[in-house]
Motif scaffolding. Structure first.
Motif, mmCIF file in Angstrom:
data_model
loop_
_atom_site.group_PDB
_atom_site.id
_atom_site.type_symbol
_atom_site.label_atom_id
_atom_site.label_comp_id
_atom_site.label_asym_id
_atom_site.label_seq_id
_atom_site.Cartn_x
_atom_site.Cartn_y
_atom_site.Cartn_z
ATOM 1 N N TRP A 140 45.120 44.799 41.475
ATOM 2 C CA TRP A 140 45.642 43.684 40.688
ATOM 3 C C TRP A 140 47.131 43.903 40.456
ATOM 4 O O TRP A 140 47.581 45.031 40.366
ATOM 5 N N GLN B 8 35.913 45.237 38.330
ATOM 6 C CA GLN B 8 36.519 44.304 39.294
ATOM 7 C C GLN B 8 35.725 42.996 39.328
ATOM 8 O O GLN B 8 36.294 41.914 39.265
ATOM 9 N N ALA B 9 34.410 43.101 39.397
ATOM 10 C CA ALA B 9 33.561 41.905 39.429
ATOM 11 C C ALA B 9 33.690 41.103 38.140
ATOM 12 O O ALA B 9 33.752 39.865 38.165
ATOM 13 N N GLU B 10 33.737 41.784 37.014
ATOM 14 C CA GLU B 10 33.862 41.097 35.727
ATOM 15 C C GLU B 10 35.223 40.414 35.596
ATOM 16 O O GLU B 10 35.316 39.324 35.038
ATOM 17 N N LEU B 11 36.261 41.036 36.109
ATOM 18 C CA LEU B 11 37.585 40.413 36.062
ATOM 19 C C LEU B 11 37.636 39.162 36.936
ATOM 20 O O LEU B 11 38.277 38.172 36.583
ATOM 21 N N GLU B 12 36.963 39.203 38.063
ATOM 22 C CA GLU B 12 36.938 38.045 38.957
ATOM 23 C C GLU B 12 36.143 36.892 38.358
ATOM 24 O O GLU B 12 36.320 35.745 38.737
ATOM 25 N N ALA B 13 35.266 37.188 37.388
ATOM 26 C CA ALA B 13 34.482 36.145 36.727
ATOM 27 C C ALA B 13 35.331 35.288 35.796
ATOM 28 O O ALA B 13 34.879 34.245 35.348
ATOM 29 N N ALA B 14 36.535 35.711 35.475
ATOM 30 C CA ALA B 14 37.509 34.984 34.647
ATOM 31 C C ALA B 14 37.284 35.262 33.159
ATOM 32 O O ALA B 14 36.192 35.630 32.737
ATOM 33 N N GLN C 248 43.039 30.858 30.120
ATOM 34 C CA GLN C 248 42.368 31.436 31.287
ATOM 35 C C GLN C 248 43.234 32.445 32.027
ATOM 36 O O GLN C 248 43.392 32.388 33.243
ATOM 37 N N ARG C 249 43.819 33.367 31.279
ATOM 38 C CA ARG C 249 44.623 34.423 31.888
ATOM 39 C C ARG C 249 44.185 35.768 31.339
ATOM 40 O O ARG C 249 43.876 35.902 30.162
ATOM 41 N N TRP C 250 44.183 36.753 32.226
ATOM 42 C CA TRP C 250 43.934 38.118 31.775
ATOM 43 C C TRP C 250 45.255 38.706 31.307
ATOM 44 O O TRP C 250 46.295 38.478 31.905
ATOM 45 N N ARG D 150 32.368 47.452 38.998
ATOM 46 C CA ARG D 150 31.805 46.496 38.039
ATOM 47 C C ARG D 150 32.929 45.802 37.275
ATOM 48 O O ARG D 150 32.872 44.587 37.053
#
Length: 161
Positions: free
Chosen positions: A133, A84-90, A100-102, A82
Motif C-alpha cells: 500500500w 490485506q483482505a480486510e483493507l480491500e473490503a473498504a 471511504q478512506r483509510w 487477512r
C-alpha cells in the motif's frame, strides 16, 4: 539518516559493519588508539571510542552484531494476508461510513480489533508499505455531479450552450 531504509541497516549491511568493528578490534589489540582507528577505517571518532570501550571491557566477541533494531512485526504472514483482505473490503465494511478512506489511525484501530495488537502510526505505515500500500491523495467526486453534462462537455468542450 546515513543508512538506506530510513536509518535501518539491511542484513548485509549489518554483516559489513560488524566486519569493520572486528577490524577495529584487531587494531585495538595492536595498540592503535581510537582516533587512529577512526581515521584508518573512515568511521566517526565517537564510534571508534564506543567500540574501544566495549572491546576493553570484553573482547572481540563483544563487538558482534546484536541484529536488527526495533520490535519484530507482530503480524505473521497469515495475519498480514487477512489484514490485506480486510483493507480491500473498504472502511465501510468496518463501520467507517462517513468517509471511504483509510488513514493510519483507522488501520491501527482495525489491527487492534482483529488481532489485539497496538501499532503506532509509523508502525502502521511500515506495515502498509510491506503489504504494497502507498499513501495517496484521494480524489473527491462532487455529490451532485451531473454525469450527462460532464459527458456533453467532453464531446464538445467549447460549444456555448
Amino acid at each position: 539518516m546515513r543508512y538506506a531504509d530510513g536509518g535501518v541497516l539491511t542484513a548485509a549491511g549489518r554483516v559489513k559493519r560488524e566486519a569493520v568493528r572486528f577490524e577495529a578490534a584487531e587494531m585495538f589489540g595492536q595498540g592503535v588508539r581510537p582516533p587512529g582507528v577512526a581515521r584508518r577505517l573512515r568511521v566517526s571518532r565517537k564510534s571508534a571510542y564506543a567500540w574501544h570501550a566495549v572491546w576493553r571491557d570484553g573482547d572481540r566477541s563483544a563487538l558482534v552484531s546484536e541484529g536488527p533494531g526495533g520490535f519484530p512485526c507482530q503480524l505473521n504472514d497469515a495475519r498480514a494476508a487477512r489484514l490485506q483482505a480486510e483493507l480491500e473490503a473498504a472502511p465501510a465494511a468496518h463501520g467507517w461510513r462517513e468517509d471511504q478512506r483509510w488513514n493510519l489511525a483507522r488501520v491501527a484501530e482495525l489491527i487492534h480489533r482483529l488481532f489485539g495488537h497496538r501499532y503506532t502510526p509509523r508502525g502502521v505505515s511500515h506495515l502498509l508499505h510491506r503489504l504494497g500500500w502507498s499513501p495517496q491523495v484521494p480524489a473527491h467526486r462532487v455529490v451532485g455531479r451531473n454525469e450527462q453534462a460532464v459527458e456533453l462537455w467532453r464531446i464538445e468542450p467549447f460549444r456555448v450552450r
